[in-house]
Design a protein around this motif. Structure first.
Motif, PDB file in Angstrom:
ATOM      1  N   ASN A  29       0.830  -1.195   0.000  1.00 54.75           N
ATOM      2  CA  ASN A  29       0.000   0.000   0.000  1.00 54.75           C
ATOM      3  C   ASN A  29       0.865   1.246   0.000  1.00 54.75           C
ATOM      4  N   LYS A  31       0.515   5.532   0.497  1.00 53.50           N
ATOM      5  CA  LYS A  31      -0.405   6.546   1.020  1.00 53.50           C
ATOM      6  C   LYS A  31       0.308   7.879   1.126  1.00 53.50           C
ATOM      7  N   GLY A 273      -4.675   7.096  -1.161  1.00 44.05           N
ATOM      8  CA  GLY A 273      -3.945   5.835  -1.071  1.00 44.05           C
ATOM      9  C   GLY A 273      -4.315   4.883  -2.189  1.00 44.05           C
TER      10      GLY A 273
END
Length: 280
Positions: A29, A31, A273
């Motif tokens: 991920n 962000k 994100g």
């Protein structure tokens, strides 16, 4: 080097103590959280295993690494511009036991290290939680418990509770603390969520000659409201997109007793994100 090896070995032993897993997932991920004065960019990589170990028992093990980069406004905070990168390694072990058809016990323990660049034993912390989940009816569950978490920027014991209601086959509602969420899925590939969560973290600082205010850690916390979209692109791969806003965002320097010694006054900001997950 010896200290770093011992700490990494601790996490690896926890991770590989579960063998012949039934389910596996891996995720990454990205962000970004820009504010008026400072921009925060975080990368997170994780792998997770879960397995049923007997009648009513399930174990899950998740190992994660995250890197936080901090970009300061050129006209401000020049004294602290070297506080530009932080790291975290954590391993969450969860155990779930089904007492009956209506009552479950969930227990977790999470060793972790939060450090700036040089890893040592002082960077080690231990989190965890204990929850009882009670089924009220076919659509409603209530969860009550206690957790040692970093939702407010430092490890603290906090109550956790939630009401989970399955509205219909497409929608569900979770109301609680520190997380609340409403989810909707129009088909097996698309899932939309609107969430609100209290979240935070902290990092131990390397010894620095230019920090004369007894600071030993940085602390971050905020309340985040966000809209998320998850797309199942094929059998095993998922994409996730997130857009939201941070309220009451705090970025402080704190001492060993978790007292604030400097406030960066970042102001609030939006959150963007993107993530990818492989699941089998």
């Amino acid at each position: 080097m010896k200290t770093r090896f011992l700490i990494c070995s601790f996490f690896l032993i926890s991770m590989f103590s579960i063998k012949a897993q039934e389910n596996f997932s891996a995720s990454m991920n990205l962000k970004t959280e820009p504010t008026d004065k400072i921009e925060f960019n975080e990368t997170n990589i994780g792998i997770s295993f879960n397995k049923k170990t007997g009648a009513g028992n399930k174990i899950t093990n998740t190992l994660e690494y995250s890197n936080l980069k901090v970009n300061y406004d050129l006209d401000s905070n020049t004294k602290y511009e070297n506080l530009d990168q932080f790291n975290q390694i954590k391993n969450k072990f969860e155990f779930s036991h089904e007492f009956s058809n209506t009552t479950n016990l969930n227990f977790s323990i999470t060793p972790m290290v939060n450090f700036q660049s040089n890893l040592n034993t002082d960077d080690f912390s231990l989190l965890g939680s204990l929850e009882i989940i009670q089924k009220i009816n076919a659509k409603t569950f209530i969860s009550l418990g206690v957790s040692r978490a970093t939702a407010f920027g430092s490890p603290k014991f906090i109550p956790v509770f939630s009401l989970n209601y399955q509205i219909n086959n497409e929608s569900s509602l979770l109301i609680g603390f520190p997380d609340s969420k409403i989810s909707y899925s129009n088909n097996i590939r698309n899932k939309f969520s609107l969430s609100n969560s209290f979240n935070g973290n902290f990092y131990h600082l390397d010894p620095q000659k230019n920090l004369n205010d007894n600071a030993s850690k940085v602390s971050l916390s905020q309340m985040t409201s966000a809209l998320e979209y998850e797309r199942n692109v094929d059998k095993n791969w998922f994409l996730n997109f997130k857009a939201g806003y941070d309220f009451n965002k705090k970025y402080n320097l704190i001492d060993n007793d978790n007292h604030k010694v400097y406030d960066f006054n970042t102001g609030n900001g939006y959150v963007l994100g993107i993530g990818i997950k492989y699941k089998q």
